[in-house]
Write an enzyme that holds these catalytic residues in place. Structure first.
Site, PDB file in Angstrom:
ATOM      1  CD  GLU A 101      43.646  49.372  37.362  1.00  0.00           C
ATOM      2  OE1 GLU A 101      43.722  49.050  38.561  1.00  0.00           O
ATOM      3  OE2 GLU A 101      42.688  49.082  36.627  1.00  0.00           O
ATOM      4  CD  GLU A 158      42.746  44.337  38.000  1.00  0.00           C
ATOM      5  OE1 GLU A 158      41.860  44.140  38.835  1.00  0.00           O
ATOM      6  OE2 GLU A 158      43.731  45.049  38.223  1.00  0.00           O
TER       7      GLU A 158
HETATM    8  C1  BG6 Z   1      42.221  47.049  40.394  1.00  0.00           C
HETATM    9  C2  BG6 Z   1      40.969  47.478  39.676  1.00  0.00           C
HETATM   10  O1  BG6 Z   1      42.111  45.710  40.682  1.00  0.00           O
HETATM   11  O2  BG6 Z   1      42.481  47.602  41.639  1.00  0.00           O
HETATM   12  C3  BG6 Z   1      40.436  48.849  40.096  1.00  0.00           C
HETATM   13  O3  BG6 Z   1      41.123  47.427  38.292  1.00  0.00           O
HETATM   14  C4  BG6 Z   1      40.528  48.966  41.605  1.00  0.00           C
HETATM   15  O4  BG6 Z   1      39.135  48.986  39.608  1.00  0.00           O
HETATM   16  C5  BG6 Z   1      41.990  48.876  41.986  1.00  0.00           C
HETATM   17  O5  BG6 Z   1      39.951  50.126  42.129  1.00  0.00           O
HETATM   18  C6  BG6 Z   1      42.245  49.068  43.464  1.00  0.00           C
HETATM   19  O6  BG6 Z   1      41.493  48.169  44.215  1.00  0.00           O
HETATM   20  P1  BG6 Z   1      40.725  48.614  45.498  1.00  0.00           P
HETATM   21  O7  BG6 Z   1      40.110  47.390  46.055  1.00  0.00           O
HETATM   22  O8  BG6 Z   1      41.742  49.204  46.420  1.00  0.00           O
HETATM   23  O9  BG6 Z   1      39.738  49.650  45.045  1.00  0.00           O
END
Ligand code: BG6
Length: 471
Positions: A374, A163
């Site tokens: 993800e 990202e």
């Molecule tokens: C993604 C990242 O952007 O979102 C993760 O790769 C991150 O590392 C995930 O934890 C969720 O984001 P957040 O802010 O809810 O932890």
């Protein structure tokens, strides 16, 4: 509804968010070790010093993942465990840890899917300008080569960067991530280019080694849709996708930057300082890229704005991903819509946006190989009589896996799905309050692990290769 036998059902994590052991066994400090200690930067001052202690409990965690039937575990390597200063001296204990982690996965037949950079940068490199300094790319390539040589005999899937948009935008536009600089679009675009150049050099090096694995990178996938079908808002969506999708995907997949964006950056003096040699390397590397990883949480709903509007201040209770902000050039703003569903942190829940976005991507780039690296729901999980009843997460993942299947049926080439996250972990800015995992971590009880309802659900989905998904 069955997924193909070679489709990987996985789950993911990142070093800073799970490992803890921040100074154990010779690891050097990182930008995040420093940033989280600055008062007011994270929710309730949480940091990853201990996180969920995956560094010391990885055997227990991998055993649980194996029990869940997980086919692949995506994790990241902390650069500062291997090169405590970013370059130069090598820390053998860091290499040993990742060898052990990889071997533990393989013991259970879990495919290790390795991210080389998930935001934790060795502190000396941060002090010298981080990704604004072109020497960081040199150090990164050396670090990546070392990882290929040490782990590439068993790791066949590498992600160079996680990202870019997030660490560049939050680092240099909103200031919510290190180095905490606000409203500096020149630096933001420069960082993105320097990272794409580092990515390109790295995959060229990887291919020279003939390890015959796959290498790619993971981008946020947040396709923009107009709030209605008025021409002004349709234009806003197109503009948002040029800057939010094409600026990131074109250099990786086509080896060049989108003309539309380049022209506007030239006019506003924001074009990155790049050399012809760098652009040639990016061009040379594009066909060598084996896959694209997509991290999908939500789409963007956008509307055109006619004059500059105020930036919305997001508190740490809230989140940087929630709608309401204007684009840096004040062409559009993101909007929270009454007829959409949102998480407690105001992220839209939209499986249909996922399918539409994936089809849009296929129409633009062809049938490139994709992994969903993800996707998941951040929530405060209800505990009822001691059981973690994360039913909203089950519903969320069910619907997004159905979306993935629909996209595959419509010709999108997707080879795996990684839920975020395997185990509850540290949310960068929202601390431990926001949970994502299949495995619960009890912070009141010595970080004891417990299986959530979703743990049993995902096991069933994997066992039936998706046939038991509710449509
Ligand atoms: C993604 C990242 O952007 O979102 C993760 O790769 C991150 O590392 C995930 O934890 C969720 O984001 P957040 O802010 O809810 O932890």
């Amino acid at each position: 509804m069955k997924f193909a036998n070679d489709f990987l059902f996985g789950a993911a994590s990142a070093a800073y968010q799970v490992e803890g052991a921040w100074d154990q066994d010779g690891k050097g400090p990182t930008n995040w070790d420093e940033f989280t200690k600055i008062p007011g930067k994270t929710f309730e001052g949480t940091n990853g010093d201990v996180a969920v202690d995956h560094y010391n409990r990885y055997k227990e965690d991998i055993a649980l993942m194996a029990e869940m039937g997980l086919e692949s575990y995506r994790f990241s390597i902390s650069w500062a465990r291997i090169f405590p200063n970013g370059s130069g001296e090598i820390n053998q204990k860091g290499i040993d840890f990742y060898n052990n982690l990889i071997d533990e996965c393989l013991k259970y037949g879990i495919v290790p899917f390795v991210t080389l950079y998930h935001w934790d940068l060795p502190l000396p490199l941060e002090k010298e300008g981080a990704w604004l300094n072109k020497n960081t790319a040199d150090a990164y390539v050396e670090y990546a080569k070392l990882c290929f040589n040490e782990f590439g005999d068993r790791v066949k899937n590498f992600i160079t960067f996680n990202e870019t948009v997030v660490f560049a935008a939050l680092g240099y536009m909103s200031g919510a991530h290190p180095p905490g600089i606000q409203n500096d679009p020149k630096k933001y675009f420069q960082v993105t280019h320097n990272v794409f150049y580092a990515h390109a050099r790295t995959i060229i090096e990887y291919k020279k080694l003939n390890q015959f694995g796959e290498i790619g990178l993971s981008h946020v996938f947040s396709p923009a849709f107009a709030v209605d079908d008025s021409p002004a808002n349709e234009f806003a969506a197109e503009h948002a996708n040029q800057f939010g999708v094409n600026w990131f995907y074109d250099p990786i997949l086509k080896g060049e930057y989108p003309e539309y964006v380049v022209k506007q950056l030239e006019e506003s003096g924001l074009l990155p300082d790049w050399t012809l040699e760098e652009l040639a390397v990016i061009k040379q590397a594009a066909p060598l890229n084996d896959f694209m990883g997509l991290n999908y949480y939500q789409p963007m709903r956008v509307e055109k704005i006619e004059q500059p509007v105020e930036q919305v201040e997001h508190s740490l209770e809230n989140s940087t991903g929630s709608p309401g902000n204007p684009s840096f050039d004040h062409v559009f703003r993101t909007v929270k819509m009454d007829d959409k569903k949102y998480t407690k942190w105001d992220w839209e829940i939209s499986p249909t946006g996922f399918v539409d976005g994936l089809v849009m991507l296929k129409d633009q780039y062809g049938q490139i190989k994709l992994y969903i690296t993800e996707n998941g729901l951040g929530d405060e999980d209800p505990i009822i009589e001691g059981a973690v009843c994360d039913i909203p997460r089950i519903n969320f993942l069910n619907d997004h896996l159905c979306a993935v299947k629909e996209a595959i049926d419509r010709g999108v080439h997707i080879k795996g799905f990684y839920s975020w996250s395997a185990i509850d972990l540290l949310s960068w800015l929202n601390g431990y309050k926001k949970q994502y995992g299949f495995i619960y971590v009890d912070h009141q009880n010595g970080l004891a692990r417990k299986k959530k309802a979703s743990f049993h659900w995902y096991k069933e989905i994997i066992d039936t290769r998706g046939e038991s998904l509710a449509r």
